[in-house]
Design an enzyme around this catalytic site. Sequence first.
Site, PDB file in Angstrom:
ATOM      1  N   SER A  57       0.324  -0.436   9.983  1.00  0.00           N
ATOM      2  CA  SER A  57      -0.648   0.504  10.546  1.00  0.00           C
ATOM      3  C   SER A  57      -1.631  -0.257  11.421  1.00  0.00           C
ATOM      4  O   SER A  57      -1.906  -1.442  11.189  1.00  0.00           O
ATOM      5  CB  SER A  57      -1.419   1.222   9.435  1.00  0.00           C
ATOM      6  OG  SER A  57      -2.493   1.984   9.960  1.00  0.00           O
ATOM      7  N   TYR A 110      -5.927   0.391   1.427  1.00  0.00           N
ATOM      8  CA  TYR A 110      -4.883   0.816   2.356  1.00  0.00           C
ATOM      9  C   TYR A 110      -4.781  -0.157   3.524  1.00  0.00           C
ATOM     10  O   TYR A 110      -3.687  -0.625   3.878  1.00  0.00           O
ATOM     11  CB  TYR A 110      -5.180   2.224   2.868  1.00  0.00           C
ATOM     12  CG  TYR A 110      -4.145   2.738   3.849  1.00  0.00           C
ATOM     13  CD1 TYR A 110      -2.893   3.137   3.405  1.00  0.00           C
ATOM     14  CD2 TYR A 110      -4.420   2.820   5.216  1.00  0.00           C
ATOM     15  CE1 TYR A 110      -1.938   3.598   4.299  1.00  0.00           C
ATOM     16  CE2 TYR A 110      -3.475   3.278   6.113  1.00  0.00           C
ATOM     17  CZ  TYR A 110      -2.236   3.671   5.649  1.00  0.00           C
ATOM     18  OH  TYR A 110      -1.292   4.110   6.540  1.00  0.00           O
TER      19      TYR A 110
END
Length: 262
Positions: A148, A161
Site C-alpha cells: 500500500s 496497517y
Amino acid sequence: MALPRMTPQDGVAWITGASSGIGAAVALELAQRGWTVTATARRLDLLEGLARKSEHLPGRIVAHAGDVTDAAAMAGLVETIEAVHGPIALAFLNAGVATGTRERGRGFDLAAAEATFAVNVLGVLRSLAPVLPAMTRRGRGQIAVTASLVGYRGLPGAAAYGASKAAMIHFCESLRGDCAADGITLQVVNPGFVVTPMTEGNGFSMPFLMPVEAAARRVADGLAGGGFEITFPRRLTWLLKLARILPYPLYFALMRQVARRI
C-alpha cells in the site's frame, strides 16, 4: 537479463484475498484477458459467485477456499492447484485486512495489531513459501504482493496497517534480486484509496479515490509490464513519495495537520 512476464499459455494465475475488492476485480480482469484464475479466500460461497461471473469471459475463474494464516493449508492448496490445473505461472498475493489499531488518546489495540500482521505479513509469507520453490524448480514465474502507499511512511491512525504494508515493501525489495537470479519476476502493488469493502467504513476524505475496476486494470497492466512497483493513482503516489524525503520536524508538523482532519 530480462525478467519473464507470464502469459496464460505459461500456466494458471493464483489470487489470494479474491472474494471481494481488488482481488475479485483483478480475478475478473485476468479472466477477461484469457487467464485461468484460481481464486482463494476463506468464503467459498463468495468465490463460487465470483466464478459464475466469469462464465462468458475468454478465461475462467475457479474457486479454491483457503485461509492464508494456515501455513499447512496454503502448502496443500498450492499442491492441489498445480495437480488439478497446471503450474502456477502468476501469483497475486493480495489477502489483507485493515483492522483499526488506534483509539485517540488510548495508545493502540494489541489484538487488532496482531490480527493485522497475521494476515498482511505472515499470510503473505505463508502463501509465498510453497509457490516460490515451485517456480524456482521450473526456473520461471511471476509473483506480485499487495502492499500500500500507506507503507511509504507512518501516517496517523494507521500504525499497524501501515507498518504491515511497509514490511511487505521492504521484504519484496530485499527478495527481488534473489528471485530474478532464479528467473522469477517479483513485484509489489501499492494502491492508494480504492472503492472496496475495506474503504467503505473510512470516516475521512480519501483523496483521488479510484473505482475498483480501474484499479484492477492498473494491476493487470502492471503485471503485463513487469516493472517492480505497480502503483496508483499517480498523483497520490508522488505526493507520498515526496513526503518520504521530508525531514522529521517538517513531516511531523504536516502529520499533526492531517491528524486533525481524521
